[in-house]
Design a protein around this motif. Structure first.
Motif, PDB file in Angstrom:
ATOM      1  N   SER A  68       0.816  -1.215   0.000  1.00 55.97           N
ATOM      2  CA  SER A  68       0.000   0.000   0.000  1.00 55.97           C
ATOM      3  C   SER A  68       0.847   1.262   0.000  1.00 55.97           C
ATOM      4  N   MET A  69       2.144   1.132   0.150  1.00 56.09           N
ATOM      5  CA  MET A  69       3.035   2.284   0.029  1.00 56.09           C
ATOM      6  C   MET A  69       4.071   1.963  -1.046  1.00 56.09           C
ATOM      7  N   THR A  70       4.422   2.985  -1.843  1.00 52.67           N
ATOM      8  CA  THR A  70       5.445   2.732  -2.846  1.00 52.67           C
ATOM      9  C   THR A  70       6.402   3.910  -2.939  1.00 52.67           C
ATOM     10  N   GLY A  71       7.653   3.629  -3.208  1.00 51.64           N
ATOM     11  CA  GLY A  71       8.641   4.685  -3.381  1.00 51.64           C
ATOM     12  C   GLY A  71       8.880   5.002  -4.844  1.00 51.64           C
ATOM     13  N   ASP A  72       7.989   4.532  -5.716  1.00 47.52           N
ATOM     14  CA  ASP A  72       8.197   4.693  -7.160  1.00 47.52           C
ATOM     15  C   ASP A  72       8.364   6.146  -7.570  1.00 47.52           C
ATOM     16  N   GLY A  73       7.533   7.016  -6.981  1.00 50.72           N
ATOM     17  CA  GLY A  73       7.602   8.426  -7.325  1.00 50.72           C
ATOM     18  C   GLY A  73       8.989   8.969  -7.026  1.00 50.72           C
ATOM     19  N   TYR A  74       9.529   8.625  -5.870  1.00 54.64           N
ATOM     20  CA  TYR A  74      10.856   9.107  -5.475  1.00 54.64           C
ATOM     21  C   TYR A  74      11.930   8.533  -6.391  1.00 54.64           C
ATOM     22  N   TYR A  75      11.816   7.210  -6.690  1.00 62.86           N
ATOM     23  CA  TYR A  75      12.794   6.595  -7.582  1.00 62.86           C
ATOM     24  C   TYR A  75      12.758   7.284  -8.945  1.00 62.86           C
ATOM     25  N   GLY A  76      11.544   7.482  -9.456  1.00 54.09           N
ATOM     26  CA  GLY A  76      11.388   8.100 -10.769  1.00 54.09           C
ATOM     27  C   GLY A  76      11.986   9.492 -10.810  1.00 54.09           C
ATOM     28  N   ALA A  77      11.721  10.285  -9.781  1.00 53.44           N
ATOM     29  CA  ALA A  77      12.204  11.667  -9.790  1.00 53.44           C
ATOM     30  C   ALA A  77      13.712  11.719  -9.565  1.00 53.44           C
ATOM     31  N   TRP A  78      14.192  11.070  -8.507  1.00 52.07           N
ATOM     32  CA  TRP A  78      15.590  11.244  -8.115  1.00 52.07           C
ATOM     33  C   TRP A  78      16.550  10.514  -9.047  1.00 52.07           C
ATOM     34  N   VAL A  79      16.198   9.274  -9.451  1.00 54.43           N
ATOM     35  CA  VAL A  79      17.127   8.491 -10.261  1.00 54.43           C
ATOM     36  C   VAL A  79      16.848   8.681 -11.742  1.00 54.43           C
ATOM     37  N   GLN A  80      15.589   8.378 -12.147  1.00 54.22           N
ATOM     38  CA  GLN A  80      15.258   8.397 -13.563  1.00 54.22           C
ATOM     39  C   GLN A  80      15.368   9.801 -14.145  1.00 54.22           C
ATOM     40  N   GLU A  81      14.780  10.779 -13.467  1.00 55.01           N
ATOM     41  CA  GLU A  81      14.779  12.140 -14.004  1.00 55.01           C
ATOM     42  C   GLU A  81      15.946  12.963 -13.468  1.00 55.01           C
ATOM     43  N   GLU A  82      16.827  12.332 -12.710  1.00 54.63           N
ATOM     44  CA  GLU A  82      18.042  12.981 -12.213  1.00 54.63           C
ATOM     45  C   GLU A  82      17.757  14.233 -11.396  1.00 54.63           C
ATOM     46  N   PHE A  83      16.832  14.097 -10.470  1.00 56.26           N
ATOM     47  CA  PHE A  83      16.544  15.228  -9.587  1.00 56.26           C
ATOM     48  C   PHE A  83      17.738  15.526  -8.683  1.00 56.26           C
ATOM     49  N   TRP A  84      18.573  14.510  -8.457  1.00 61.83           N
ATOM     50  CA  TRP A  84      19.742  14.726  -7.586  1.00 61.83           C
ATOM     51  C   TRP A  84      20.662  15.796  -8.160  1.00 61.83           C
ATOM     52  N   ARG A  85      20.708  15.865  -9.500  1.00 67.77           N
ATOM     53  CA  ARG A  85      21.538  16.885 -10.133  1.00 67.77           C
ATOM     54  C   ARG A  85      21.025  18.283  -9.762  1.00 67.77           C
ATOM     55  N   ALA A  86      19.697  18.420  -9.844  1.00 69.53           N
ATOM     56  CA  ALA A  86      19.090  19.707  -9.486  1.00 69.53           C
ATOM     57  C   ALA A  86      19.326  20.011  -8.005  1.00 69.53           C
ATOM     58  N   ALA A  87      19.253  18.961  -7.177  1.00 68.34           N
ATOM     59  CA  ALA A  87      19.473  19.164  -5.740  1.00 68.34           C
ATOM     60  C   ALA A  87      20.891  19.647  -5.492  1.00 68.34           C
ATOM     61  N   LEU A  88      21.835  19.065  -6.222  1.00 72.22           N
ATOM     62  CA  LEU A  88      23.236  19.473  -6.086  1.00 72.22           C
ATOM     63  C   LEU A  88      23.413  20.930  -6.512  1.00 72.22           C
ATOM     64  N   ASN A  89      22.804  21.279  -7.663  1.00 68.97           N
ATOM     65  CA  ASN A  89      22.873  22.667  -8.122  1.00 68.97           C
ATOM     66  C   ASN A  89      22.279  23.619  -7.091  1.00 68.97           C
ATOM     67  N   SER A  90      21.131  23.217  -6.530  1.00 68.54           N
ATOM     68  CA  SER A  90      20.497  24.053  -5.503  1.00 68.54           C
ATOM     69  C   SER A  90      21.446  24.255  -4.339  1.00 68.54           C
ATOM     70  N   ALA A 255       1.381   9.339 -18.173  1.00 68.51           N
ATOM     71  CA  ALA A 255       1.909   8.100 -17.617  1.00 68.51           C
ATOM     72  C   ALA A 255       2.312   8.191 -16.153  1.00 68.51           C
ATOM     73  N   GLY A 256       1.492   8.836 -15.371  1.00 67.60           N
ATOM     74  CA  GLY A 256       1.700   8.796 -13.927  1.00 67.60           C
ATOM     75  C   GLY A 256       2.914   9.568 -13.458  1.00 67.60           C
ATOM     76  N   ASN A 257       3.526  10.364 -14.360  1.00 67.16           N
ATOM     77  CA  ASN A 257       4.737  11.055 -13.948  1.00 67.16           C
ATOM     78  C   ASN A 257       4.482  12.269 -13.090  1.00 67.16           C
ATOM     79  N   VAL A 258       3.217  12.636 -12.941  1.00 66.28           N
ATOM     80  CA  VAL A 258       2.911  13.729 -12.039  1.00 66.28           C
ATOM     81  C   VAL A 258       3.372  13.356 -10.631  1.00 66.28           C
ATOM     82  N   MET A 259       3.465  12.050 -10.381  1.00 70.32           N
ATOM     83  CA  MET A 259       3.942  11.618  -9.073  1.00 70.32           C
ATOM     84  C   MET A 259       5.409  11.986  -8.866  1.00 70.32           C
ATOM     85  N   PHE A 260       6.166  12.136  -9.966  1.00 70.61           N
ATOM     86  CA  PHE A 260       7.546  12.625  -9.838  1.00 70.61           C
ATOM     87  C   PHE A 260       7.520  14.009  -9.198  1.00 70.61           C
TER      88      PHE A 260
END
Lengths: 294, 342
Positions: A68-90, A255-260
């Motif tokens: 009933s809980m999933t980390g997919d949104g976090y995986y998609g944003a941080w790994v797939q869409e490389e949110f970590w890069r933006a976090a580093l820039n921030s 495709a559910g990417n709003v969860m990103f």
């Protein structure tokens, strides 16, 4: 502490006030809790046409991911869409902006607070007008020259622009803070033979940290929360977190990417929560210091 | 402090502000009176016994040369300000003649992009500022009434809407009022219309933006008033009580006058902040229903064709708006503070 007479209230008024207060606390906090909880669901549950209760229980999340809980949104944003890069820039932008604007601001604010001349007042008034300028109006002034001189898109450009936009506020805060440090302190050091800068270095710097930390918090918030400057002045690979979230909205509605976006919104909010938790006292005193001196 | 020392201390800050605030204002003003070059058209005249005929052709070389020689573009004066996307002077004249009455005229006027954005920005500023200040005052009174022990956590929670990134805070609310979100469902239930959507309705969108504005602004007012309440002179309160003042009269004649200077300060800061309302419109994707001046500039700057001149003209008008809005406060500060500093 004993209750003062003036503080006693009739029961109905007390109930009314408490009821209002509870309502406000729900209004203030519930959206965050809701989004935090929802960020661990799939889109079909977070935006449920059938029943809003789905966002709490998560039947579709159960069906799609097996729990009933999933980390997919976090995986998609941080790994797939490389949110970590933006976090580093921030991180780079925020640290640099806070350090530089505090350095400039303490020097300038100290000078303004110790100058007996009228131009110090005029400078503060000009700073007030600058403070009122919407940042986006300035951005439209930057674009053309920055394109011409190839300054557009780089982190240092955004940093120095944010420092400048931050200066008026920093100056106001630090000036009113330095005015509270007695003049006699640095003047006696100068009588003992220090130059103005030595007096600043050895007498003022050791006692200025409370004010500097408070001002630093607000510089942090400005740099961290900025959208207008970073969205217009940074190229795609140098994007910071806030424009990155905005770009999730523009391009990945399918495709559910709003969860990103939902999970990155939670990721952006979390550090702010921690900040308020640790520095609540400084934030409150900073806000009110401005008001009392204002 | 000597002038010379002052200069050295103030130099870094002054340089930053001069280069990135003062010069850009200048640059915006210049950009707004120059338009991009049009292609150079050459007229070729062929004369013969029967008279002269004219033919036109595009001169690529000359166009290129002109663009390099004058990178600013061609000087057009106030033409950009007067065009349809800004002050729309000729359109207004036409509207005035065509419209059936003042109401109709106003309705038509708000369809012009600049006036629409101005109307929303002013409505937002003038509604959000007082309402948020009032809400903040009520919260401060309520928090002040609870035992000291609970106040810390309450202040923590109350600060959140203000501290959170505007774009993010607005998104969070937007997702909740989505037709498929929890608040959206509640609104549909209350209206009895299962197809009602905030996204599709202009009045609802304006209301939501204003609600967001109040939600995110009230904490600031709360913090200021809460701090102000701690310094209300208790002796005055108690003597007012002895004189028979009711609870309301004590608030009206002791507390509110004590907090009034804070209110002026707060209104000043919040008018500045609300006038630049921008992020919520991005978050709510509200541009079809509500545009603010800042958003108007943003949408000109973004996209494939960067309409720099148009954005610059709007920026100049916005800056003028800020100055007009602030002028009473500026004059007042100048009078009171100027005396103190002199």
């Amino acid at each position: 502490m004993t209750t003062r007479i003036a503080d006693r209230r009739p029961a109905t008024l007390q109930i009314l006030l408490s009821g209002f207060l509870i309502l406000w606390l729900i209004v203030a906090a519930f959206p965050f809790l809701w989004t935090l909880w929802g960020s661990f669901k799939v889109e079909g549950d977070f935006f449920s046409k059938a029943d809003w209760m789905n966002a709490i229980t998560g039947p579709l999340t159960q069906a799609q991911t097996g729990s009933s809980m999933t980390g997919d949104g976090y995986y998609g944003a941080w790994v797939q869409e490389e949110f970590w890069r933006a976090a580093l820039n921030s991180l780079i932008v925020v640290v640099a902006v806070v350090c530089i604007s505090l350095t400039f601001g303490t020097l300038g604010g100290y000078a303004l607070s110790r100058s007996p001349y009228r131009y110090a007042f005029w400078l503060l008034l000009v700073a007030l007008v600058f403070r009122a300028m919407p940042p986006i109006t300035l951005v439209s002034g930057y674009l053309l020259p920055f394109f011409e001189w190839n300054l557009w898109g780089h982190l240092p450009t955004a940093i120095i622009v944010l420092v400048a936009i931050n200066q008026p506020f920093t100056l106001w805060m630090l000036t009113s803070f330095f005015r509270n440090i007695p003049k006699e302190l640095d003047e006696s050091a100068m009588v003992d033979g220090c130059s103005r800068f030595q007096a600043f270095r050895h007498v003022i710097i050791p006692v200025m940290w409370p004010g500097v930390i408070t001002t630093g918090l607000f510089s942090f918030l400005l740099a961290y929360n900025d959208f207008a400057v970073t969205a217009m002045l940074l190229s795609k690979e140098n994007q910071t977190m806030i424009p990155k979230i905005a770009s999730f909205l523009g391009t990945t509605q399918t495709a559910g990417n709003v969860m990103f976006a939902v999970s990155s919104v939670v990721s952006v909010t979390a550090p702010l929560f921690v900040l308020v938790m640790f520095f609540q006292r400084q934030i409150v005193s900073g806000l009110t210091a401005g008001a009392v001196k204002g | 402090m000597k002038h010379r020392t002052f200069l050295w201390f103030f130099l870094p800050s002054a340089t930053a502000m001069f280069l990135f605030i003062a010069l850009p204002i200048f640059s915006v003003v210049t950009q707004s009176v120059f338009a991009p070059h049009e292609q150079v058209i050459r007229e070729v005249e062929n004369c013969s016994v029967f008279g002269c005929t004219k033919a036109t052709q595009i001169d690529q070389e000359a166009t290129q040369a002109l663009r390099e020689a004058e990178p600013m573009g061609r000087y057009v004066g106030a033409a950009i300000y007067a065009d349809r996307n800004h002050l729309a002077l000729s359109e207004i004249g036409a509207l005035w003649n065509r419209s059936s009455g003042p109401v109709d005229f106003l309705g038509q006027l708000l369809n012009l992009p600049f006036y629409g954005a101005l109307a929303f920005t002013l409505t937002y500023t003038l509604l959000v500022t007082p309402l948020a200040i009032m809400l903040g005052f009520l919260i401060a009174l309520a928090v002040n009434a609870v035992p000291r022990f609970f106040r810390g956590p309450m202040i923590f929670v109350s600060l959140l809407p203000m501290i959170v990134t505007p774009l993010v805070g607005a998104l969070i609310l937007f997702w909740m009022v989505d037709a498929r979100g929890i608040l959206g469902a509640v609104i549909q239930m209350m209206a009895g219309d299962p197809n009602l959507s905030v996204k599709a309705s202009t009045p609802l969108m304006w209301t939501m933006l204003i609600v967001y504005g109040i939600w995110s602004t009230a904490p600031f007012a709360f913090v200021i008033y809460y701090a102000g309440l701690q310094t209300v002179p208790q002796d005055t309160l108690e003597s007012a009580m002895i004189d028979g003042a009711s609870r309301w009269e004590r608030i009206r004649f002791v507390v509110i006058p004590h907090l009034l200077p804070l209110t002026t300060f707060m209104a000043l800061i919040k008018i500045m902040d609300n006038f630049r309302v921008f992020e919520p419109i991005v978050s709510f994707s509200a541009s079809a229903h509500a545009q603010s001046l800042s958003y108007f500039i943003y949408s000109d700057l973004g996209g494939e064709t960067r309409l720099l001149s148009s954005a610059a003209a709007t920026s100049v008008l916005t800056i003028l708006g800020v100055v007009v809005l602030l002028s009473p406060v500026l004059v007042r500060t100048w009078r009171s503070f100027g005396k103190g500093a002199a």
